[in-house]
Write a protein that holds these residues in place. Sequence first.
Motif, PDB file in Angstrom:
ATOM      1  N   PRO A  59      -9.008 -16.297  19.904  1.00  0.00           N
ATOM      2  CA  PRO A  59      -9.148 -14.888  19.519  1.00  0.00           C
ATOM      3  C   PRO A  59      -8.400 -14.557  18.238  1.00  0.00           C
ATOM      4  N   LEU A  60      -8.970 -13.638  17.461  1.00  0.00           N
ATOM      5  CA  LEU A  60      -8.251 -13.097  16.316  1.00  0.00           C
ATOM      6  C   LEU A  60      -7.123 -12.193  16.826  1.00  0.00           C
ATOM      7  N   PRO A  61      -6.104 -11.973  16.003  1.00  0.00           N
ATOM      8  CA  PRO A  61      -5.071 -11.009  16.410  1.00  0.00           C
ATOM      9  C   PRO A  61      -5.689  -9.620  16.566  1.00  0.00           C
ATOM     10  N   PRO A  62      -5.052  -8.727  17.331  1.00  0.00           N
ATOM     11  CA  PRO A  62      -5.544  -7.339  17.380  1.00  0.00           C
ATOM     12  C   PRO A  62      -5.588  -6.770  15.966  1.00  0.00           C
ATOM     13  N   PRO A  63      -6.678  -6.119  15.571  1.00  0.00           N
ATOM     14  CA  PRO A  63      -6.774  -5.615  14.197  1.00  0.00           C
ATOM     15  C   PRO A  63      -5.758  -4.525  13.921  1.00  0.00           C
ATOM     16  N   GLY A  64      -5.376  -4.413  12.652  1.00  0.00           N
ATOM     17  CA  GLY A  64      -4.437  -3.378  12.252  1.00  0.00           C
ATOM     18  C   GLY A  64      -5.138  -2.047  12.046  1.00  0.00           C
ATOM     19  N   ARG A  65      -4.410  -1.099  11.472  1.00  0.00           N
ATOM     20  CA  ARG A  65      -4.958   0.233  11.183  1.00  0.00           C
ATOM     21  C   ARG A  65      -5.345   0.302   9.708  1.00  0.00           C
ATOM     22  N   LEU A  66      -6.469   0.940   9.430  1.00  0.00           N
ATOM     23  CA  LEU A  66      -6.948   1.121   8.057  1.00  0.00           C
ATOM     24  C   LEU A  66      -6.778   2.577   7.665  1.00  0.00           C
ATOM     25  N   SER A  67      -6.225   2.818   6.461  1.00  0.00           N
ATOM     26  CA  SER A  67      -6.090   4.189   5.968  1.00  0.00           C
ATOM     27  C   SER A  67      -6.350   4.219   4.470  1.00  0.00           C
ATOM     28  N   LEU A  68      -6.961   5.314   4.010  1.00  0.00           N
ATOM     29  CA  LEU A  68      -7.220   5.523   2.589  1.00  0.00           C
ATOM     30  C   LEU A  68      -6.229   6.562   2.063  1.00  0.00           C
ATOM     31  N   HIS A  69      -5.746   6.361   0.824  1.00  0.00           N
ATOM     32  CA  HIS A  69      -4.699   7.223   0.276  1.00  0.00           C
ATOM     33  C   HIS A  69      -5.099   7.728  -1.104  1.00  0.00           C
ATOM     34  N   ASP A  70      -4.500   8.879  -1.462  1.00  0.00           N
ATOM     35  CA  ASP A  70      -4.881   9.560  -2.703  1.00  0.00           C
ATOM     36  C   ASP A  70      -4.088   9.124  -3.919  1.00  0.00           C
ATOM     37  N   THR A  71      -2.905   8.532  -3.719  1.00  0.00           N
ATOM     38  CA  THR A  71      -2.072   8.129  -4.847  1.00  0.00           C
ATOM     39  C   THR A  71      -1.564   6.709  -4.640  1.00  0.00           C
ATOM     40  N   ILE A  72      -1.245   6.051  -5.749  1.00  0.00           N
ATOM     41  CA  ILE A  72      -0.683   4.704  -5.670  1.00  0.00           C
ATOM     42  C   ILE A  72       0.696   4.715  -5.021  1.00  0.00           C
ATOM     43  N   PRO A  73       1.610   5.613  -5.405  1.00  0.00           N
ATOM     44  CA  PRO A  73       2.927   5.610  -4.762  1.00  0.00           C
ATOM     45  C   PRO A  73       2.838   5.759  -3.239  1.00  0.00           C
ATOM     46  N   GLU A  74       1.968   6.630  -2.758  1.00  0.00           N
ATOM     47  CA  GLU A  74       1.803   6.808  -1.316  1.00  0.00           C
ATOM     48  C   GLU A  74       1.276   5.531  -0.673  1.00  0.00           C
ATOM     49  N   THR A  75       0.402   4.830  -1.368  1.00  0.00           N
ATOM     50  CA  THR A  75      -0.224   3.623  -0.823  1.00  0.00           C
ATOM     51  C   THR A  75       0.772   2.479  -0.696  1.00  0.00           C
ATOM     52  N   VAL A  76       1.649   2.318  -1.692  1.00  0.00           N
ATOM     53  CA  VAL A  76       2.507   1.135  -1.741  1.00  0.00           C
ATOM     54  C   VAL A  76       3.893   1.343  -1.134  1.00  0.00           C
ATOM     55  N   ALA A  77       4.255   2.584  -0.827  1.00  0.00           N
ATOM     56  CA  ALA A  77       5.593   2.847  -0.293  1.00  0.00           C
ATOM     57  C   ALA A  77       5.803   2.086   1.011  1.00  0.00           C
ATOM     58  N   GLY A  78       6.812   1.217   1.047  1.00  0.00           N
ATOM     59  CA  GLY A  78       7.128   0.464   2.255  1.00  0.00           C
ATOM     60  C   GLY A  78       6.209  -0.700   2.548  1.00  0.00           C
ATOM     61  N   ALA A  79       5.262  -1.008   1.652  1.00  0.00           N
ATOM     62  CA  ALA A  79       4.319  -2.100   1.905  1.00  0.00           C
ATOM     63  C   ALA A  79       5.005  -3.460   1.765  1.00  0.00           C
ATOM     64  N   ASP A  80       4.551  -4.420   2.548  1.00  0.00           N
ATOM     65  CA  ASP A  80       5.072  -5.788   2.469  1.00  0.00           C
ATOM     66  C   ASP A  80       4.293  -6.628   1.462  1.00  0.00           C
ATOM     67  N   CYS A  96       7.291   0.844  -4.968  1.00  0.00           N
ATOM     68  CA  CYS A  96       7.239  -0.169  -3.902  1.00  0.00           C
ATOM     69  C   CYS A  96       8.605  -0.817  -3.694  1.00  0.00           C
ATOM     70  N   PRO A  97       8.823  -1.430  -2.530  1.00  0.00           N
ATOM     71  CA  PRO A  97      10.078  -2.161  -2.312  1.00  0.00           C
ATOM     72  C   PRO A  97      10.175  -3.339  -3.277  1.00  0.00           C
ATOM     73  N   PRO A  98      11.347  -3.632  -3.814  1.00  0.00           N
ATOM     74  CA  PRO A  98      11.483  -4.750  -4.762  1.00  0.00           C
ATOM     75  C   PRO A  98      11.214  -6.100  -4.126  1.00  0.00           C
ATOM     76  N   GLU A  99      11.308  -6.204  -2.784  1.00  0.00           N
ATOM     77  CA  GLU A  99      11.046  -7.479  -2.119  1.00  0.00           C
ATOM     78  C   GLU A  99       9.572  -7.649  -1.740  1.00  0.00           C
ATOM     79  N   ALA A 100       8.748  -6.619  -1.965  1.00  0.00           N
ATOM     80  CA  ALA A 100       7.327  -6.733  -1.624  1.00  0.00           C
ATOM     81  C   ALA A 100       6.651  -7.771  -2.523  1.00  0.00           C
ATOM     82  N   ILE A 101       5.659  -8.452  -1.987  1.00  0.00           N
ATOM     83  CA  ILE A 101       4.853  -9.381  -2.788  1.00  0.00           C
ATOM     84  C   ILE A 101       3.788  -8.567  -3.511  1.00  0.00           C
TER      85      ILE A 101
END
Length: 461
Positions: free
Chosen positions: A59-80, A104-109
């Motif tokens: 089995p594949l892992p349980p799928p994650g959540r998908l969300s659409l965002h209006d700005t780049i800062p909102e999209t990348v904040a806290g992203a891994d 974005c976090p400095p440790e994000a890829i």
Amino acid sequence: MTGTAAIIGSGVIGSGWAARFLLGGWHVRVFDPDPGTEARLSDTIARARISLPGLYDTPLPPPGRLSLHDTIPETVAGADWIQESLPERLDLKRKVFQTIQAACPPEAILASSSAGLTLDALHGCATRPAQICSIRPCDPVYLLPLAELTCPDPAMEARAHAVLTGLGMSPLGGSVAQELQAALLRRALELVHAGTATPDQIDEALRLGLAPLWSQAGPFATAGMGAGPARFAAGPDPASPPWTDSPSPADIPALIRAPADTPSQASALTARDAALVGVLRALKAEAVGAGAGLAATDRARVPAQGADTAPLLTAARTVPRDWADYNGHMTEARYLHAFGNATDRFMEILGVDAAYLASGGSFFTAETHIRHLAELRIGAAFEIRTTCLDGAGKRMHLWHEMRCDGVLVATGEHMLIHVSLETRRPAPPAPPVSEALARIARAHARLATGPGVGRAIGDPR
């Protein structure tokens, strides 16, 4: 390894990345101001939901959540993981990278899918150049395993490698695929321009011969097979035509054309995905080429069977497209296929592995009875749990129950006999296997048997 992935740009590559991360268990955020973003994502993810599970028997892992965002800062904040898949405009990418790194976090890829821009060029004007990697996938991203990876920071490269491997991809350093694809297309254009071949002839030569061969062995390995070493020992083939008949740039658009009388794009993509799954599954069965990584992913995802005091979990997977029949549900042959795989898994639990088979012992099926109680359609996730009804002497009597969302959809009752692979006749199992079988049978004797055990065809349900 899962987390949150931010996708910047939702074109063919960006939406493919979104599907790959989402179905790999990651939460996915997408930024793209284009009004067609939601529909494009929906179409790509729907295709991936049907096609991707067909690559695996786990089995594949349980799928994650998908969300659409209006700005780049909102999209990348806290992203891994942040995946940029914008048009090939250096000024645009540099501006976007500055915006991303401010939020974005400095440790994000931070990875770019750019196929035509160098990593040095992408680093220009960046706040933290070492954070930006180049990861070039092949289309469709959600199916093909190749991801060409270049990271300036070795620690980040190791983390990126681990993430991609966890998604079922196969990272490769450099940009080899892009250069080979460009060289092949350039040579094809030269052959057409010189009148040596037509576009259709070139497509057929690759489709019918080279492409299937190269899918499991590249040009160097292929050249080393058969008469290859002797043929190439003296260097390049002297009969090979010179590479001088290059077309002018003005001629190229007329040579690169869409085939006539093709079905709609959606139908073509669906047909492509179904065929690609078949090719990759065939390679996986032999663990060669692109299938080797798929086989390794399956091995890593085999579910734990559980304690002997309950029916053992012997199978968990999703119904792939090629398991459906003309009625749109799983064909009866695939129920037997699934129950057969569950029996094989039960045998592995007993210790009937490759070494045991090599020693000359195995189980042969003597009798099978399957009840079909409900439909399973493409994309349905099911699991099989197995009870050992009898494990005395040479006999192994198994009861499989197949469930989807807790609903019993089929049962399989199987009687197997242990045999000597040398004589092909019944023989006692080796002591370790016999003892494991007897132990599980004793534990399962305390379990209540469900309706249908021992039922003959025609008996009331």
